[in-house]
Design a protein around this motif. Structure first.
Motif, mmCIF file in Angstrom:
data_model
loop_
_atom_site.group_PDB
_atom_site.id
_atom_site.type_symbol
_atom_site.label_atom_id
_atom_site.label_comp_id
_atom_site.label_asym_id
_atom_site.label_seq_id
_atom_site.Cartn_x
_atom_site.Cartn_y
_atom_site.Cartn_z
ATOM 1 N N ALA A 103 3.810 10.014 10.597
ATOM 2 C CA ALA A 103 4.810 10.805 9.866
ATOM 3 C C ALA A 103 5.043 12.143 10.567
ATOM 4 O O ALA A 103 6.190 12.570 10.757
ATOM 5 N N LEU A 144 8.232 6.115 11.563
ATOM 6 C CA LEU A 144 8.288 6.081 10.094
ATOM 7 C C LEU A 144 7.936 4.703 9.556
ATOM 8 O O LEU A 144 7.192 4.584 8.571
ATOM 9 N N ALA A 147 4.222 4.255 9.797
ATOM 10 C CA ALA A 147 3.529 5.018 8.745
ATOM 11 C C ALA A 147 3.633 4.285 7.409
ATOM 12 O O ALA A 147 2.631 4.171 6.679
#
Length: 153
Positions: A103, A144, A147
Motif C-alpha cells: 500500500a 494495490l 495488498a
C-alpha cells in the motif's frame, strides 16, 4: 522568483526503451497474479517478491532524478533531494508487513509520477512522461491488488 531555463529536450523513448519498460512490468503482473490466483504455498514468497521489486523500482525512479541533476537541470537541488526520497520510502516499505508495504509503495509510485510530471519538463524530459504514465498505470494497481490479496488472506 526566476523561471528556470529548460534544458534541451531529450528524445522521446524509442522502441527499445518502451520494450524494456514493458518487460519491467512482468514482476508486478506476476506478483499480483500469484497473490490472487497462485498456489497458497507461494503467497508469502510472492508478497515478499512484489514488495521488494516495487521498492527497487521506486529507487530506480528516484535515481533518474540524480541523472537529470548531473545533466545540469535548472532544478538541480530539487532533483537531488527528491532522488533519495523514493529509496528511503521504499526501504520503509520493505520493513512493513507485505500488505502495508505494498500500500505504501503504491502511494510512492503515484508520488513519483506526480513529481516527475512537475520536474521533468524543466529538465527536458517531458517526452518520457507518456511512458512513465503507462508504466505507473500498471505498477500501481498491481501493488494495490497485491495488498488487497494479502489482506483477503
Amino acid at each position: 522568483m526566476t523561471i528556470p531555463t529548460p534544458l534541451p529536450t531529450l528524445a522521446a523513448p524509442d522502441t527499445v526503451a518502451r520494450a524494456l519498460g514493458l518487460a519491467g512490468l512482468l514482476p508486478f503482473l506476476a506478483g499480483a497474479g500469484m497473490l490472487w490466483w497462485g498456489d497458497p504455498g507461494w503467497r508469502s514468497l510472492a508478497g515478499t517478491a512484489l514488495v521488494a521489486y516495487a521498492a527497487l523500482i521506486a529507487s530506480f525512479l528516484g535515481g533518474i532524478h540524480w541523472g537529470l541533476a548531473m545533466r545540469g537541470s535548472p532544478l538541480r537541488s530539487r532533483h537531488l533531494v527528491w532522488g533519495v526520497l523514493p529509496s528511503l520510502a521504499g526501504w520503509a516499505g520493505l520493513l512493513l508487513a507485505p500488505d502495508a508495504g505494498l500500500a505504501l509503495l503504491a502511494g510512492l509510485i503515484a508520488a513519483c509520477l506526480a513529481v516527475d510530471c512537475w520536474l521533468y519538463p524543466a529538465a527536458g524530459a517531458a517526452a518520457w512522461l507518456g511512458l512513465r504514465l503507462q508504466l505507473s498505470a500498471v505498477a500501481l494497481p498491481c501493488c494495490l491488488a497485491g495488498a488487497l490479496a494479502l489482506r483477503a488472506g
